[in-house]
Design an enzyme around this catalytic site. Structure first.
Site, PDB file in Angstrom:
ATOM      1  N   HIS A   8       0.696  -1.240  -0.002  1.00 30.84           N
ATOM      2  CA  HIS A   8      -0.195   0.016  -0.211  1.00 30.84           C
ATOM      3  C   HIS A   8       0.734   1.112   0.089  1.00 30.84           C
ATOM      4  O   HIS A   8       2.036   1.177   0.505  1.00 30.84           O
ATOM      5  CB  HIS A   8      -0.792   0.005   1.255  1.00 30.84           C
ATOM      6  CG  HIS A   8      -0.228   0.179   2.563  1.00 30.84           C
ATOM      7  ND1 HIS A   8       0.507   1.192   3.084  1.00 30.84           N
ATOM      8  CD2 HIS A   8       0.134  -0.867   3.159  1.00 30.84           C
ATOM      9  CE1 HIS A   8       1.027   0.985   4.102  1.00 30.84           C
ATOM     10  NE2 HIS A   8       0.781  -0.551   4.308  1.00 30.84           N
ATOM     11  N   GLU A  88      -2.577  -6.813   7.497  1.00 25.01           N
ATOM     12  CA  GLU A  88      -1.223  -6.666   8.400  1.00 25.01           C
ATOM     13  C   GLU A  88      -1.217  -7.484   9.544  1.00 25.01           C
ATOM     14  O   GLU A  88      -2.228  -7.945  10.107  1.00 25.01           O
ATOM     15  CB  GLU A  88      -1.074  -5.225   8.848  1.00 25.01           C
ATOM     16  CG  GLU A  88       0.139  -4.755   9.350  1.00 25.01           C
ATOM     17  CD  GLU A  88       1.435  -4.938   8.909  1.00 25.01           C
ATOM     18  OE1 GLU A  88       1.861  -6.131   8.550  1.00 25.01           O
ATOM     19  OE2 GLU A  88       1.984  -4.130   8.408  1.00 25.01           O
TER      20      GLU A  88
END
Length: 214
Positions: A8, A88
């Site tokens: 990202h 994550e």
């Protein structure tokens, strides 16, 4: 078969660690720099696709979905799957800054793979869920209706562990690698016998067991 791995864009947590104390990790937004990084990554991803369709698998976090949106793939994204197994590493809920600083030092000394965060996951936990994701992905990519290329929009440690699992790298090698930069990609392809990586990850030290990214 080919897999494009994309981290990202720059998020609020990348520039302000105190954000983790007031905003859930999954809700952290991209910064204006991160939005621009994602827009700039769009043409690179499109060049890799060369007009072909792609199946997208994206972590459901705000920053990864915003990154995907800014790529502006349009109809080229034949399917988009929000995949929680690509999230994550879980550090728990809202974080206490003093405790988190202590945990970071403990984790570095203990080893990033096996150290279990008291209210979250170890790297080994992430590795386990990625193993299940990769099994599903390879099955899906083997179906005739699935595009030949999959785009995975995820997180730095998650991407490293996905490669560790796919290539069978040692834990020592994994712990010696650095995360890709924000909005940096890696391309994996299958040559009929094994998976290959377009270029290695940066290493902050030589792996203690002598293993390399080959």
């Amino acid at each position: 078969m080919r897999i494009i791995l994309l981290r990202h864009g720059q998020s609020l947590g990348n520039v302000d660690e105190s954000a983790y104390c007031r905003i859930p990790d999954h809700a952290l937004p991209l910064t204006p720099v991160g939005e621009r990084e994602a827009r700039d990554a769009g043409p690179r991803v499109k060049r890799l696709l060369a007009g072909a369709p792609v199946a997208v698998y994206v972590s459901p976090y705000v920053r990864t979905r915003a990154t995907l949106r800014n790529l502006a793939l349009g109809d080229q994204a034949e399917r988009v799957v929000a995949e929680p197994r690509l999230r994550e590493q879980d550090w728990g809920n809202l974080q206490d800054p003093v405790q988190q600083e202590v945990l970071k030092h403990q984790r570095h000394a203990f080893g990033h793979f096996f150290f279990r965060l008291p209210n979250g996951e170890s790297g080994a936990d992430v590795d386990d869920r990625l193993a299940a994701f990769l099994t599903d992905l390879e099955t899906r990519m083997g179906a005739p209706e699935h595009p030949e290329t999959a785009l995975v929009v995820s997180h730095g440690l998650t991407i490293r562990l996905l490669c560790r699992r796919l290539f069978g790298w040692s834990i020592e090698l994994f712990e010696s690698l650095s995360n890709p930069n924000t909005c940096e990609e890696r391309v994996l392809w299958h040559d009929g016998a094994a998976w290959r990586l377009d270029r290695p990850f940066e290493q902050w030290r030589t792996s203690p067991d002598g293993e390399t990214q080959t």
